[in-house]
Motif scaffolding. Structure first.
Motif, PDB file in Angstrom:
ATOM      1  N   LYS A 131      41.729  26.865  29.686  1.00  0.00           N
ATOM      2  CA  LYS A 131      40.519  26.319  30.285  1.00  0.00           C
ATOM      3  C   LYS A 131      40.807  25.359  31.434  1.00  0.00           C
ATOM      4  CE  LYS A 131      37.290  25.055  27.311  1.00  0.00           C
ATOM      5  NZ  LYS A 131      36.683  24.492  26.075  1.00  0.00           N
ATOM      6  N   SER A 132      42.081  25.013  31.611  1.00  0.00           N
ATOM      7  CA  SER A 132      42.447  24.196  32.773  1.00  0.00           C
ATOM      8  C   SER A 132      42.381  25.022  34.057  1.00  0.00           C
ATOM      9  CB  SER A 132      43.845  23.604  32.600  1.00  0.00           C
ATOM     10  OG  SER A 132      44.848  24.609  32.667  1.00  0.00           O
ATOM     11  N   LYS A 133      42.272  26.351  33.915  1.00  0.00           N
ATOM     12  CA  LYS A 133      42.097  27.254  35.057  1.00  0.00           C
ATOM     13  C   LYS A 133      40.601  27.567  35.155  1.00  0.00           C
ATOM     14  CE  LYS A 133      46.554  27.334  34.446  1.00  0.00           C
ATOM     15  NZ  LYS A 133      47.412  26.403  35.185  1.00  0.00           N
ATOM     16  N   PRO A 134      39.925  27.143  36.222  1.00  0.00           N
ATOM     17  CA  PRO A 134      38.461  27.288  36.281  1.00  0.00           C
ATOM     18  C   PRO A 134      37.962  28.709  36.045  1.00  0.00           C
ATOM     19  CG  PRO A 134      39.231  25.855  38.047  1.00  0.00           C
ATOM     20  CD  PRO A 134      40.463  26.423  37.396  1.00  0.00           C
ATOM     21  N   GLU A 135      38.654  29.711  36.569  1.00  0.00           N
ATOM     22  CA  GLU A 135      38.210  31.093  36.401  1.00  0.00           C
ATOM     23  C   GLU A 135      38.249  31.516  34.935  1.00  0.00           C
ATOM     24  OE1 GLU A 135      40.455  30.007  38.475  1.00  0.00           O
ATOM     25  OE2 GLU A 135      40.046  30.714  40.530  1.00  0.00           O
ATOM     26  N   VAL A 136      39.298  31.061  34.232  1.00  0.00           N
ATOM     27  CA  VAL A 136      39.422  31.401  32.821  1.00  0.00           C
ATOM     28  C   VAL A 136      38.404  30.613  32.009  1.00  0.00           C
ATOM     29  CG1 VAL A 136      40.982  31.575  30.852  1.00  0.00           C
ATOM     30  CG2 VAL A 136      41.878  31.878  33.163  1.00  0.00           C
ATOM     31  N   ALA A 137      38.218  29.345  32.343  1.00  0.00           N
ATOM     32  CA  ALA A 137      37.224  28.525  31.644  1.00  0.00           C
ATOM     33  C   ALA A 137      35.840  29.149  31.739  1.00  0.00           C
ATOM     34  CB  ALA A 137      37.208  27.115  32.224  1.00  0.00           C
ATOM     35  N   ALA A 138      35.527  29.755  32.899  1.00  0.00           N
ATOM     36  CA  ALA A 138      34.206  30.354  33.096  1.00  0.00           C
ATOM     37  C   ALA A 138      33.987  31.543  32.175  1.00  0.00           C
ATOM     38  CB  ALA A 138      34.043  30.776  34.557  1.00  0.00           C
TER      39      ALA A 138
END
Length: 225
Positions: A54-61
């Motif tokens: 979730k520290s990666k915005p695309e993955v968090a989304a």
């Protein structure tokens, strides 16, 4: 509450150990892989791996959206152009006799369970994108890639088990296994950390080459003993 938590952890540990022992005997036992993973869901490393993702915005989304794809229409995918992700995926599964819905379903109740299910659903797509084979050594090479991309505890367990089994039963393959794991990890570390963020199933027509280029996935070099 403390006793219930302790009992739950004990059950998880027993389930994990049983699954690991079964895998050491027979790496092809897919149900044991799921048993191990589900036994690990309550250890501290599981939510930590999700926080890393979730520290990666695309993955968090995509984790927040809880995106899951519908069952693929294999006949329709086989009509797409050769080289497209959809065609290569369907062709690969058809030739291997694999069921695209073979994976164990679990209820999505939190971020950890969502990540478990989405990785299971897209596992074979990761094989296509990385070029890793589906034999034991190829699977462990993919686990090296997954570890770099996700910090997934299951990847570490399978890598450790695979190394131990190879050491004990077929040490002549140790060099090849270590090479594939190292190559997979380097590939995952160099690629953009977004494989889990992709809605592959909404872009079946895109070529595998395009996907690799966009995500920075470099194919593994052929092993030379």
């Amino acid at each position: 509450m403390f006793l219930k938590d302790r009992q739950r952890r004990n059950i998880d540990y027993i389930q994990t150990i049983k699954g690991v022992v079964t895998l050491l005997r027979d790496p092809g036992q897919t149900d044991s892989i799921y048993d191990v993973e589900e036994g690990l869901r309550n250890i501290k490393a599981a939510p930590l791996s999700v926080e890393f993702l979730k520290s990666k915005p695309e993955v968090a989304a995509i984790i927040a959206e809880r995106y899951l794809a519908p069952e693929p229409d294999m006949n329709a995918l086989l009509k797409l152009p050769k080289g497209s992700l959809g065609y290569e995926y369907a062709s690969y599964l058809t030739e291997a006799g694999f069921d695209p819905n073979f994976y164990r379903k679990i209820a999505v109740v939190d971020d950890v369970s969502y990540v478990f299910l989405r990785i299971r659903q897209s596992h074979d797509i990761w094989h296509i994108i990385t070029g890793m084979k589906t034999d034991v050594i190829g699977e462990l090479g993919l686990k090296g890639f997954e570890l770099a991309q996700t910090r997934r505890p299951m990847s570490i367990i399978l890598l450790a088990g695979g190394l131990l089994r190879t050491l004990l039963s077929s040490p002549e393959h140790l060099d090849l296994l270590l090479d594939r794991i190292a190559v997979g990890y380097r590939m995952g570390a160099k690629a953009k950390p977004f494989l889990l963020a992709q809605k592959w199933e909404e872009n079946w027509e895109k070529s595998v080459a395009e996907w690799r280029s966009e995500l920075g996935v470099e194919l593994a070099p052929v092993y030379v003993p």
